[in-house]
Motif scaffolding. Structure first.
Motif, mmCIF file in Angstrom:
data_model
loop_
_atom_site.group_PDB
_atom_site.id
_atom_site.type_symbol
_atom_site.label_atom_id
_atom_site.label_comp_id
_atom_site.label_asym_id
_atom_site.label_seq_id
_atom_site.Cartn_x
_atom_site.Cartn_y
_atom_site.Cartn_z
ATOM 1 N N ASP A 17 100.322 -4.795 -27.082
ATOM 2 C CA ASP A 17 99.688 -6.126 -27.411
ATOM 3 C C ASP A 17 98.142 -6.188 -27.949
ATOM 4 N N ALA A 18 98.268 -6.723 -29.256
ATOM 5 C CA ALA A 18 97.035 -6.534 -30.022
ATOM 6 C C ALA A 18 95.960 -7.518 -29.461
ATOM 7 N N ARG A 19 96.497 -8.543 -28.631
ATOM 8 C CA ARG A 19 95.463 -9.701 -28.181
ATOM 9 C C ARG A 19 95.004 -9.225 -26.835
ATOM 10 N N LYS A 21 90.993 1.105 -31.321
ATOM 11 C CA LYS A 21 92.345 0.689 -30.637
ATOM 12 C C LYS A 21 93.533 1.083 -31.184
ATOM 13 N N ALA A 22 94.529 1.329 -30.418
ATOM 14 C CA ALA A 22 95.797 1.737 -30.723
ATOM 15 C C ALA A 22 96.752 0.881 -30.149
ATOM 16 N N TYR A 23 97.947 0.778 -30.788
ATOM 17 C CA TYR A 23 99.016 -0.043 -30.323
ATOM 18 C C TYR A 23 100.216 0.581 -30.038
ATOM 19 N N GLU A 55 99.904 6.232 -32.576
ATOM 20 C CA GLU A 55 98.592 5.923 -32.821
ATOM 21 C C GLU A 55 97.567 6.348 -31.901
ATOM 22 N N ALA A 56 97.904 6.277 -30.499
ATOM 23 C CA ALA A 56 97.111 6.753 -29.705
ATOM 24 C C ALA A 56 96.589 8.211 -29.867
ATOM 25 N N LEU A 57 97.613 8.964 -30.071
ATOM 26 C CA LEU A 57 97.424 10.484 -30.315
ATOM 27 C C LEU A 57 96.836 10.813 -31.748
#
Length: 225
Positions: free
Chosen positions: A10-12, A32-34, A38-40
Motif C-alpha cells: 500500500d503506497a499510502r 520505497k518498494a511496493y 521491486e524490493a529485491l
C-alpha cells in the motif's frame, strides 16, 4: 546514518512508515518498494542497511523476500512490519533472520522503539572484539527491547525510568508507599506513575486485604515486558 528501504504493498502506508522512519535520528529512507520484485531490485541498486518489510505483497510474501536476501548473500537486516500475526508466520520470520516483528496497526512510538533498539544493536556490534556474557545479554536484549510508552503531559522520562527500574528489580509486588521509599519520590507521584504503567500493561495490579477492610493496591512488573 542507517539506510532504510520501506516495503509495503500500500503506497499510502509506505509513505506513512517512511515518514515515521525519517523522524527517528540516525535513520534515512533510501527508497520505497511496493512488491517483492521491486524490493529485491532495490537492494541490488541501493545501499541498504535495513528493510522494513511487509509480509503481504502482491507477487510474493515478505518471508520469501527475506529468504531471497539471504540466498543472494545480502547482509541486510530485516524488521517485519505487517498485519500477519499468526504464530507460524512469526516463527518463520525468526528463522529467516528477521530481527524484529512489528504488528500493524502500530504507533510512531512503537516503530521508533524498534528502530532505536536496532540502532543500539548496531552500535554494540560495530564495537567488535569478544563479548562477555553481559555483553551477549545486552545484544540479545536490544533485539527484544520494548519501547517505553509515550508519556502524558506532566510526566518526567527520568522519573518514569527510575520507577520502571525499581519495579523491574523488585522481588515481589510493591505498594505506592513502598515504591516511594525505594525511589525517594512522593507517594502521590509513585501512585501516578504506577497508574500509567498499569494502563500500558507494564505492571499488574493486585489487591491485598488487611484488618482495616480497605484493600491495599499492590503492583508487580509484568514479566512479558
Amino acid at each position: 546514518m542507517i539506510d532504510v528501504l520501506v516495503v509495503d504493498d500500500d503506497a499510502r502506508v509506505a509513505d506513512v512508515n517512511a515518514a515515521y522512519v525519517a523522524k527517528v535520528p540516525g535513520f534515512h529512507v533510501v527508497g520505497k518498494a511496493y512488491s517483492a520484485a521491486e524490493a529485491l531490485a532495490a537492494v541490488e541498486e541501493l545501499d541498504v542497511d535495513l528493510v522494513l518489510l511487509d509480509h503481504y505483497l502482491p507477487d510474493d510474501t515478505g518471508l520469501a523476500v527475506a529468504r531471497a536476501l539471504r540466498e543472494r548473500g545480502h547482509h541486510i537486516d530485516v524488521i517485519m512490519v505487517t498485519a500477519a500475526r499468526d504464530v507460524a508466520t512469526v516463527q518463520a520470520a525468526m528463522r529467516h533472520g528477521a530481527l524484529q516483528y512489528l504488528v500493524k496497526p502500530f504507533s510512531f512510538a512503537g516503530l521508533r522503539g524498534k528502530l532505536e533498539a536496532y540502532a543500539e544493536l548496531r552500535r554494540t556490534l560495530d564495537g567488535g572484539g569478544e563479548a562477555e556474557q553481559a555483553e551477549v545479554d545486552r545484544i540479545f536484549g536490544a533485539l527484544s527491547a520494548t519501547p517505553a510508552p509515550e508519556l502524558p503531559k506532566g510526566h518526567s522520562p527520568t522519573t518514569a525510568d527510575l520507577v520502571r527500574k525499581a519495579m523491574m528489580s523488585a522481588e515481589g509486588p510493591l505498594s505506592a508507599q513502598e515504591l516511594a521509599e525505594r525511589t525517594g519520590i512522593s507517594r502521590q507521584t509513585a501512585q501516578r506513575y504506577l497508574k500509567l504503567l498499569e494502563r500500558t500493561g507494564r505492571v499488574r495490579l493486585s489487591l491485598r486485604y488487611g484488618d482495616t477492610g480497605r484493600p491495599e493496591h499492590r503492583y508487580a512488573w509484568a514479566a512479558s515486558h
